[in-house]
Design a protein around this motif. Sequence first.
Motif, PDB file in Angstrom:
ATOM      1  N   ARG A 197       0.817  -1.215   0.000  1.00 25.61           N
ATOM      2  CA  ARG A 197       0.000   0.000   0.000  1.00 25.61           C
ATOM      3  C   ARG A 197       0.852   1.267   0.000  1.00 25.61           C
ATOM      4  O   ARG A 197       0.580   2.221  -0.718  1.00 25.61           O
ATOM      5  CB  ARG A 197      -0.915  -0.017   1.223  1.00 25.61           C
ATOM      6  N   GLN A 198       1.905   1.271   0.819  1.00 24.98           N
ATOM      7  CA  GLN A 198       2.725   2.485   0.906  1.00 24.98           C
ATOM      8  C   GLN A 198       3.413   2.783  -0.418  1.00 24.98           C
ATOM      9  O   GLN A 198       3.523   3.935  -0.833  1.00 24.98           O
ATOM     10  CB  GLN A 198       3.750   2.356   2.037  1.00 24.98           C
ATOM     11  N   LEU A 201       0.894   4.440  -2.616  1.00 28.83           N
ATOM     12  CA  LEU A 201       0.655   5.840  -2.237  1.00 28.83           C
ATOM     13  C   LEU A 201       1.839   6.717  -2.650  1.00 28.83           C
ATOM     14  O   LEU A 201       1.655   7.844  -3.116  1.00 28.83           O
ATOM     15  CB  LEU A 201       0.401   5.938  -0.729  1.00 28.83           C
ATOM     16  N   PHE A 204       1.526   7.280  -6.348  1.00 31.32           N
ATOM     17  CA  PHE A 204       0.486   8.288  -6.621  1.00 31.32           C
ATOM     18  C   PHE A 204       1.023   9.685  -6.363  1.00 31.32           C
ATOM     19  O   PHE A 204       0.807  10.619  -7.149  1.00 31.32           O
ATOM     20  CB  PHE A 204      -0.748   8.019  -5.765  1.00 31.32           C
ATOM     21  N   ASP A 205       1.746   9.830  -5.264  1.00 29.46           N
ATOM     22  CA  ASP A 205       2.307  11.131  -4.922  1.00 29.46           C
ATOM     23  C   ASP A 205       3.290  11.613  -5.985  1.00 29.46           C
ATOM     24  O   ASP A 205       3.392  12.810  -6.262  1.00 29.46           O
ATOM     25  CB  ASP A 205       3.002  11.047  -3.560  1.00 29.46           C
TER      26      ASP A 205
ATOM     27  N   TRP B 190      -5.072  16.078  -1.205  1.00 26.03           N
ATOM     28  CA  TRP B 190      -3.726  15.515  -1.084  1.00 26.03           C
ATOM     29  C   TRP B 190      -2.721  16.526  -0.548  1.00 26.03           C
ATOM     30  O   TRP B 190      -1.784  16.172   0.155  1.00 26.03           O
ATOM     31  CB  TRP B 190      -3.296  14.986  -2.454  1.00 26.03           C
ATOM     32  N   ARG B 197      -1.352  14.342   5.960  1.00 26.20           N
ATOM     33  CA  ARG B 197      -1.827  13.306   5.054  1.00 26.20           C
ATOM     34  C   ARG B 197      -1.769  11.920   5.694  1.00 26.20           C
ATOM     35  O   ARG B 197      -2.706  11.122   5.579  1.00 26.20           O
ATOM     36  CB  ARG B 197      -0.981  13.325   3.779  1.00 26.20           C
ATOM     37  N   LEU B 201      -4.724   9.129   6.265  1.00 27.04           N
ATOM     38  CA  LEU B 201      -4.689   7.756   5.746  1.00 27.04           C
ATOM     39  C   LEU B 201      -4.834   6.747   6.889  1.00 27.04           C
ATOM     40  O   LEU B 201      -5.527   5.729   6.747  1.00 27.04           O
ATOM     41  CB  LEU B 201      -3.391   7.520   4.966  1.00 27.04           C
ATOM     42  N   MET B 218      -6.075  16.379  -5.942  1.00 28.86           N
ATOM     43  CA  MET B 218      -5.024  17.378  -5.802  1.00 28.86           C
ATOM     44  C   MET B 218      -5.612  18.672  -5.269  1.00 28.86           C
ATOM     45  O   MET B 218      -6.772  18.964  -5.447  1.00 28.86           O
ATOM     46  CB  MET B 218      -4.379  17.673  -7.160  1.00 28.86           C
TER      47      MET B 218
END
Lengths: 241, 241
Positions: A197-198, A201, A204-205, B190, B197, B201, B218
């Motif tokens: 999962r990390q 993420l 995505f970032d 985000w 953040r 989460l 975003m």
Amino acid sequence: MRFTSEQRLDDGVLEREFTLGEIPGILWTPASAPAPLILLGHPGGLPQMYPRLAARARQCAAEGFATATIELPGGGDRPRSATAEQARTDLHRALEAGQPVDDEIVDRLVLPLVEQAVPEWQAAIDALLPLPEIGGPVGCSGGVISIGIRLAVVEPRISAAVLFAGSFVPRTVFQEARQVTIPLHVLLQWDDEGNDRQSALDLFDAFGSAEKTLHANMGGHTGVPQFAGEAAAQFFTRHLK
Amino acid sequence: MRFTSEQRLDDGVLEREFTLGEIPGILWTPASAPAPLILLGHPGGLPQMYPRLAARARQCAAEGFATATIELPGGGDRPRSATAEQARTDLHRALEAGQPVDDEIVDRLVLPLVEQAVPEWQAAIDALLPLPEIGGPVGCSGGVISIGIRLAVVEPRISAAVLFAGSFVPRTVFQEARQVTIPLHVLLQWDDEGNDRQSALDLFDAFGSAEKTLHANMGGHTGVPQFAGEAAAQFFTRHLK
């Protein structure tokens, strides 16, 4: 590109198998033509993936999109690569032993696949866009995320992408994520057994897109809820129509 | 509950101000009645929040929902609490100094607010549900997330919630998140300047609901894109109709 079969599905969608050189593929077009094109990604193995791909294709057709897919290198009847098979063996050995997967194994497994597959998908776009049933911009949806990232970077005809979060992204491809600027819609299964999962993420970032949305849902890798598919379709409607 | 004003907006929505004891509130009902009710949360201060609340109310009405909101304790003209004011001062001092915010400050700021507000929102549900224009299940949307969490735990008439990710959730409320079982749709900005953040989460991960979806977009705190509002409306349509 040569069409090898044609059938009209009960909802009016025209399904045609084709070959692109040695590569098999499938094109689905809705009754309403010309339609924008969405490339349907998958993990390789069209025969096994067919039911899920056809279901996605029919959902897309209902929203007015044509869809197409081609077999991946090493998938289905396409020749296996000894390097990739060895890397896959090493990956499974590490996973079964509960060990972390070396970046080096990921590189050996994924990089040659990306290098070979991306020009093939570009050739598929070349062949599909001139068809009278296809018109408008191109999107890509799902499949091996590293292929989606590279395609989004190098192929200017792709206007928007739905990516399915996955681990095992080579470091070089992760770096390329910063160069992606098209609108992205990223699906993450929160409890995906084969997905860190990390890492998802962090990836995505990293994407450089001004418009990027993460949709995280409960469940494992194949448990994407129906409404998440509908949200992805709405994303394409916003960006491809 | 006593209605104190009434106006018909240009899109046919009936907007009525009311008082519930000493607490001011607003009810918006669509032409199509009876309609399910969505409680609109906010950070306090109805007069300043009115334009955004009315916009959300009209968007909900277009989807066939009635909406209502009440002033928070200490918001608008309601009496300030010296304890809360001191906690707010301490919070701002920590933020301006770039220091981490003590859990103890968060507890002093948020817990009394939750303790006082939740029964008030429950009283609002009591007063609103018997109205002939209101029917069906109740949802809650946005506002102080700790109030939304507590409401979701203690108020069985709430069937689904859209939560707006926020930091400064007291530890006890974070623990209560595990007891939430209703469907959740969580919005996360985000790059929210006032929101950690990772805390958001972690909180999403803690919710006990079998159906929970995180939509990360975003932009900063007030930059929620239009399409994210539409997705939240679709969530309510799935669960309240």
